[in-house]
Enzyme design. Sequence first.
Site, PDB file in Angstrom:
ATOM      1  N   ASP A  92       0.858  -1.343  -0.057  1.00 34.96           N
ATOM      2  CA  ASP A  92       0.251   0.122  -0.174  1.00 34.96           C
ATOM      3  C   ASP A  92       0.932   1.516  -0.212  1.00 34.96           C
ATOM      4  O   ASP A  92       1.852   1.486   1.170  1.00 34.96           O
ATOM      5  CB  ASP A  92      -0.864   0.073   1.282  1.00 34.96           C
ATOM      6  CG  ASP A  92      -2.112  -0.303   1.132  1.00 34.96           C
ATOM      7  OD1 ASP A  92      -2.610  -0.771   0.510  1.00 34.96           O
ATOM      8  OD2 ASP A  92      -2.361  -0.841   2.053  1.00 34.96           O
ATOM      9  N   GLU A 106     -14.422  -3.610  -1.682  1.00 37.35           N
ATOM     10  CA  GLU A 106     -14.026  -3.332  -0.371  1.00 37.35           C
ATOM     11  C   GLU A 106     -15.431  -2.706   0.089  1.00 37.35           C
ATOM     12  O   GLU A 106     -16.315  -1.577   0.212  1.00 37.35           O
ATOM     13  CB  GLU A 106     -12.988  -2.142   0.455  1.00 37.35           C
ATOM     14  CG  GLU A 106     -12.937  -2.802   2.148  1.00 37.35           C
ATOM     15  CD  GLU A 106     -11.562  -2.358   2.855  1.00 37.35           C
ATOM     16  OE1 GLU A 106     -10.672  -2.619   2.695  1.00 37.35           O
ATOM     17  OE2 GLU A 106     -11.995  -1.950   4.440  1.00 37.35           O
TER      18      GLU A 106
END
Length: 277
Positions: A96, A195
């Site tokens: 990330d 998500e």
Amino acid sequence: MPIHPSAKPSSDRRRITTARIAEMKTRGEKIAALTAYDFSTAKILDDAGLDILLVGDSASNVVHGHETTLPITLDQMIDHASAVVRAARSALVVVDLPFGTYQGNSRLALESAVRVMKESGAHAVKMEGGERVIESIRRVLSAGIPVMGHLGLTPQSIYQFGSYVVRATEGDESQRVSDDALLLQAAGCFALVLEKIPAALARALSERLAIPTIGIGAGPHVDGQVLVTPDLLGITTDFSPRFLRRYAALADVMADAFRRYVSDVKSSAFPSEEESY
Ligand code: KIV
């Protein structure tokens, strides 16, 4: 894919590449991803056959104890990623880019991504958002760095969302997520995390997109699944969203071991003669 010197795959296991991740979708083979932040756990994950190890900025919560993912720094992410890369003989390691290292500044995005790739030896980066970060994503991709997108509940925007509720349940946001998904695919992202969005939307997107979708709280009709490893292991106990399946209750196992150790030390039952030199 060039292999980082400290992460050579063993002869009997082929390195998972972004091309192999794409083939898995074509073949209908589901992609198994979990987060990893340290060498020892990453080694167990890699040996267990995970396809992708995601060095998630969830490290901010589950390793560093922050309330959100926002405080973690690029240096901290690179440290976590370097440890995971040293352990990963087979899995693709995706890192990330943390909050504040790519939004609104494509030059900074490229610098951040290059640092991750050079200093950790990881294989790809993940960036949250669609249209509003597309310039940054394009610039990183233009340097030959594979990018995984991330749409739906994007935790780096938590203060804009106001809560961790399921996203894209209404027409406008659902349309925006769909448009962003197509934009990220057209830009060249190799995969997309979805998500906490409705399963029907995730299914429609997975059928429409050629690139693989990796769901977390996005139902079963996606091309792969990802969870936060300490949540799956039951090390974290105060986080129980509906989408989380706990595969172990390690907090109990660990607490019991720690209590027995304390007791043995206090009573001088540890170490024994056999454990001494
Ligand atoms: O940081 C993270 O762990 C993630 C996953 C939840 C997808 O982004």
